[in-house]
Motif scaffolding. Structure first.
Motif, PDB file in Angstrom:
ATOM      1  N   ASN A  95      -2.919 113.285  68.396  1.00  0.00           N
ATOM      2  CA  ASN A  95      -2.727 114.651  68.873  1.00  0.00           C
ATOM      3  C   ASN A  95      -2.095 114.709  70.264  1.00  0.00           C
ATOM      4  O   ASN A  95      -1.240 115.552  70.536  1.00  0.00           O
ATOM      5  CB  ASN A  95      -4.075 115.389  68.887  1.00  0.00           C
TER       6      ASN A  95
ATOM      7  N   ASN B  74      -1.373 115.519  58.916  1.00  0.00           N
ATOM      8  CA  ASN B  74      -1.103 116.936  59.210  1.00  0.00           C
ATOM      9  C   ASN B  74      -0.711 117.139  60.671  1.00  0.00           C
ATOM     10  O   ASN B  74       0.139 117.982  60.989  1.00  0.00           O
ATOM     11  CB  ASN B  74      -2.345 117.786  58.904  1.00  0.00           C
ATOM     12  N   THR B  75      -1.344 116.380  61.556  1.00  0.00           N
ATOM     13  CA  THR B  75      -1.051 116.500  62.989  1.00  0.00           C
ATOM     14  C   THR B  75       0.416 116.236  63.263  1.00  0.00           C
ATOM     15  O   THR B  75       1.080 116.983  64.002  1.00  0.00           O
ATOM     16  CB  THR B  75      -1.921 115.505  63.790  1.00  0.00           C
TER      17      THR B  75
ATOM     18  N   ASP C  47       2.798 118.863  61.448  1.00  0.00           N
ATOM     19  CA  ASP C  47       2.811 120.109  62.218  1.00  0.00           C
ATOM     20  C   ASP C  47       3.752 119.995  63.419  1.00  0.00           C
ATOM     21  O   ASP C  47       4.549 120.901  63.694  1.00  0.00           O
ATOM     22  CB  ASP C  47       1.391 120.444  62.680  1.00  0.00           C
ATOM     23  N   SER C  48       3.680 118.869  64.106  1.00  0.00           N
ATOM     24  CA  SER C  48       4.530 118.662  65.286  1.00  0.00           C
ATOM     25  C   SER C  48       6.000 118.562  64.885  1.00  0.00           C
ATOM     26  O   SER C  48       6.879 119.109  65.567  1.00  0.00           O
ATOM     27  CB  SER C  48       4.093 117.389  66.022  1.00  0.00           C
TER      28      SER C  48
ATOM     29  N   CYS D 152       7.425 119.974  62.316  1.00  0.00           N
ATOM     30  CA  CYS D 152       7.889 121.321  61.949  1.00  0.00           C
ATOM     31  C   CYS D 152       8.150 122.169  63.191  1.00  0.00           C
ATOM     32  O   CYS D 152       9.133 122.920  63.237  1.00  0.00           O
ATOM     33  CB  CYS D 152       6.860 121.993  61.049  1.00  0.00           C
ATOM     34  N   LYS D 153       7.289 122.039  64.193  1.00  0.00           N
ATOM     35  CA  LYS D 153       7.492 122.803  65.425  1.00  0.00           C
ATOM     36  C   LYS D 153       8.768 122.370  66.148  1.00  0.00           C
ATOM     37  O   LYS D 153       9.382 123.166  66.856  1.00  0.00           O
ATOM     38  CB  LYS D 153       6.280 122.650  66.338  1.00  0.00           C
TER      39      LYS D 153
END
Length: 203
Positions: free
Chosen positions: A145, A176-177, A180-181, A183-184
């Protein structure tokens, strides 16, 4: 008489301290479980120095800490940016013959990351593995993270590959961590590739 701590009923930290003082002067003393409930409740409202002071008072009254007591203490030191004291508490856990659980280890890993000491956190993870302690999904998620939060996605992926070489099972939350990053950062193709990789591994 068995005392039941009403930790969720105090109005503020002063009310909690008053209750704690009354507990210290009861005869017989309440169990360590009740003291743990009280100190844990105070920690949850982020009065970390207060918890440390109460721990010292418990020692003066001869109240022996349990592993949850010491885990709470580690958590308070880490939130106060004193991970070094957290490691002293870990030493106490070992001296008392307790097995350091995932809560204590996760908290220390997270504390090192909060200090920006990524190298120290990774070394702790390696030491944990070498000593046979099992890392859980929360620890792995914590490890990944921090670099994701500071935009170092390449570092996060490198850490993921290192974790994949270990003997523990990575959970979906770990991937997922990074997804998510990605995609951002508008790296949708890379995110889809990692998703495909997860599915191929049965995750």
């Amino acid at each position: 008489m068995i005392y039941k701590c009403k930790c969720g009923s105090f109005r503020n930290v002063d009310d909690a301290l008053d209750t704690f003082d009354k507990m210290l002067h009861m005869c017989p003393l309440p169990s360590i479980v009740e003291f743990n409930h009280m100190s844990g409740a105070i920690a949850r409202i982020k009065h970390y120095p207060v918890v440390i002071t109460l721990f010292k008072q418990m020692g003066l009254f001869g109240i022996a800490p349990s592993r949850p007591t010491l885990n709470t203490l580690i958590n308070c030191f880490c939130h106060l940016n004193r991970v070094d004291f957290g490691f002293f508490v870990l030493t106490t856990i070992l001296k008392l013959g307790y097995y350091p659980d995932s809560i204590a280890l996760n908290t220390l890993v997270k504390g090192l990351y909060l200090q920006g000491n990524i190298a120290g956190a990774m070394k702790l993870v390696e030491d944990i593995e070498k000593k046979g302690y099992q890392l859980d999904a929360f620890t792995c998620g914590t490890i990944l993270n921090a670099p994701c939060k500071i935009g170092k996605i390449d570092m996060a992926i490198g850490l993921l590959r290192k974790l994949e070489e270990g003997d523990f099972e990575l959970k979906v939350v770990v991937y997922n961590t990074i997804i998510d990053s990605l995609c951002k950062d508008r790296l949708a193709i890379e995110a889809l590739n990692l998703l495909t990789e997860m599915m191929s591994k049965g995750i």
